[in-house]
Design a protein around this motif. Structure first.
Motif, PDB file in Angstrom:
ATOM      1  N   ALA A   1      -3.541 -10.069   7.358  1.00 28.36           N
ATOM      2  CA  ALA A   1      -2.167  -9.564   7.383  1.00 28.36           C
ATOM      3  C   ALA A   1      -1.906  -8.620   6.214  1.00 28.36           C
ATOM      4  N   TRP A   2      -2.424  -8.959   5.028  1.00 27.26           N
ATOM      5  CA  TRP A   2      -2.239  -8.091   3.867  1.00 27.26           C
ATOM      6  C   TRP A   2      -2.955  -6.752   4.064  1.00 27.26           C
ATOM      7  N   GLN A   3      -4.134  -6.777   4.638  1.00 30.20           N
ATOM      8  CA  GLN A   3      -4.857  -5.524   4.880  1.00 30.20           C
ATOM      9  C   GLN A   3      -4.106  -4.636   5.870  1.00 30.20           C
ATOM     10  N   LEU A   4      -3.581  -5.249   6.935  1.00 30.19           N
ATOM     11  CA  LEU A   4      -2.809  -4.482   7.913  1.00 30.19           C
ATOM     12  C   LEU A   4      -1.541  -3.917   7.287  1.00 30.19           C
ATOM     13  N   ALA A   5      -0.867  -4.731   6.486  1.00 30.70           N
ATOM     14  CA  ALA A   5       0.359  -4.267   5.835  1.00 30.70           C
ATOM     15  C   ALA A   5       0.064  -3.134   4.857  1.00 30.70           C
ATOM     16  N   GLY A   6      -1.025  -3.266   4.105  1.00 31.95           N
ATOM     17  CA  GLY A   6      -1.390  -2.210   3.167  1.00 31.95           C
ATOM     18  C   GLY A   6      -1.745  -0.918   3.870  1.00 31.95           C
ATOM     19  N   GLY A   7      -2.546  -1.008   4.940  1.00 32.29           N
ATOM     20  CA  GLY A   7      -2.913   0.186   5.689  1.00 32.29           C
ATOM     21  C   GLY A   7      -1.707   0.857   6.327  1.00 32.29           C
ATOM     22  N   ALA A   8      -0.788   0.053   6.881  1.00 26.09           N
ATOM     23  CA  ALA A   8       0.416   0.613   7.499  1.00 26.09           C
ATOM     24  C   ALA A   8       1.307   1.288   6.464  1.00 26.09           C
ATOM     25  N   SER A   9       1.403   0.698   5.274  1.00 29.46           N
ATOM     26  CA  SER A   9       2.224   1.289   4.211  1.00 29.46           C
ATOM     27  C   SER A   9       1.667   2.637   3.775  1.00 29.46           C
ATOM     28  N   ILE A  10       0.355   2.695   3.601  1.00 23.12           N
ATOM     29  CA  ILE A  10      -0.280   3.954   3.208  1.00 23.12           C
ATOM     30  C   ILE A  10      -0.078   5.010   4.283  1.00 23.12           C
ATOM     31  N   PHE A  11      -0.249   4.616   5.543  1.00 23.99           N
ATOM     32  CA  PHE A  11      -0.072   5.563   6.642  1.00 23.99           C
ATOM     33  C   PHE A  11       1.348   6.124   6.653  1.00 23.99           C
ATOM     34  N   ALA A  12       2.346   5.250   6.553  1.00 26.39           N
ATOM     35  CA  ALA A  12       3.738   5.695   6.622  1.00 26.39           C
ATOM     36  C   ALA A  12       4.081   6.615   5.452  1.00 26.39           C
TER      37      ALA A  12
END
Length: 351
Positions: A216-227
């Protein structure tokens, strides 16, 4: 549960996310704002038209420089070499980088041989990009993966490269270096590979609450960087486009930037011609003549240019176009009428 959440954070040893995803997203948005190069896509069918690069040997040299640079980049992400265990960690990172590069190159070369993903050829440039994508994918976990997992990560990176390349072309976005596919595709695979393949807490080895939180942390981090990166890149590139300073004028794009921007040419004009002032039956001269005629007939926003598609064995289409024009033959794309004036070919490119 609260303590478990606080102990988790984004794991990225050598920059799959903060380096490569950032670059890949920026490249995608920039290419979208810029628009395709003249003649990159057929306006009627939407199919991509190959615009060949300058030199495969030079591309190879650049690729090998990047490969060796990855060894230093991934290994030096340890931050030191004098503490106990640093040498072993660096050795693991470099070894895994080599294996991931091999997996990526092997996978893309095989996939390009298939009818769906490629042109059924053994493409060196495709394998080179697959090699780089594999090294991008391994960055996040190169310090903790088993060697066989590193090779598998490279394979997944190669698959992501082929899929992203196909998607970008389907969207009619012109990314000449496949930067989005290499860096965003490989970086995203790297971010997701850590919570699955880490031998310390990966889902493959330890299916429990901690591994789920880590995913979940990896997905959240990747989504934050993308946005974050997509938003800033959109503002930057489309602002430059609105100010009409993102793309060079049509004439510069067609003839080249060497003379108007730098005042010098990379190669002798006697051998190749640079399009600014030469006369004669060179390919650049033919492009110039065809452009003038098309501009008169069709206007500045629509120009039809198509280089010859057939060539003798061992001869490029460009050489074939020059040879047939000199001989007065009608060749698809660049044709000469009785008054020796260039006429527009059948393919159209919009600016």
């Amino acid at each position: 549960m609260k303590s478990v959440i606080h102990k988790r954070k984004l794991q990225d040893f050598a920059g799959s996310s903060v380096v490569h995803m950032v670059g890949g997203i920026s490249a995608f948005v920039g290419a979208w704002a810029m628009g395709p190069r003249i003649g990159r896509f057929d306006n009627h069918t939407g199919k991509p038209i190959e615009i060949r690069g300058h030199s495969i040997p030079f591309a190879s040299l650049g690729g090998f420089i990047l490969v060796f640079g990855f060894f230093a980049f991934n290994g030096s992400s340890q931050g030191s070499i004098s503490n106990p265990g640093d040498g072993s960690a660096i050795a693991v990172a470099v070894t895994n980088s080599v294996l991931a590069a091999s997996g990526g190159a092997f996978t893309t070369m095989l996939m390009n041989k298939t009818k769906f993903f490629g042109d059924q050829k053994w493409s060196y440039l495709t394998a080179l990009n697959g090699c780089l994508t594999g090294m991008v994918a391994i960055c996040a976990g190169c310090n903790q993966f088993r060697t066989y997992i590193a090779f598998i990560t490279g394979i997944l990176g190669g698959v992501s490269y082929m899929c992203f390349t196909w998607l970008v072309l389907k969207l009619r976005i012109d990314d000449p270096l496949d930067a989005a596919a290499v860096h965003f595709g490989g970086g995203f695979v790297g971010v997701l590979s850590v919570p699955f393949f880490s031998h310390r807490y990966g889902i493959v080895y330890h299916w429990n609450l901690k591994s789920a939180y880590h995913l979940a942390w990896q997905l959240a981090g990747g989504a934050s960087i993308f946005a974050w990166v997509a938003t800033l890149s959109f503002i930057l590139f489309f602002s430059l486009k609105k100010l009409h300073i993102l793309r060079v004028p049509f004439e510069y794009e067609l003839k080249g930037l060497d003379i108007p921007k730098h005042g010098e040419t990379a190669y002798p004009s006697e051998a190749y011609g640079h399009g600014w002032g030469e006369k004669g039956d060179t390919l650049v001269g033919l492009v110039r003549d065809a452009t003038k005629t098309c501009l008169k007939v069709m206007g500045p926003n629509e120009v039809r240019i198509n280089i010859a598609e057939r060539a003798r064995p061992g001869e490029s289409p460009e050489v074939d176009a020059i040879r047939n024009t000199k001989n007065g033959q009608v060749n698809k794309g660049f044709n000469r009428s009785d008054d020796d004036a260039a006429t527009c070919g059948p393919m159209t490119s919009h600016l």
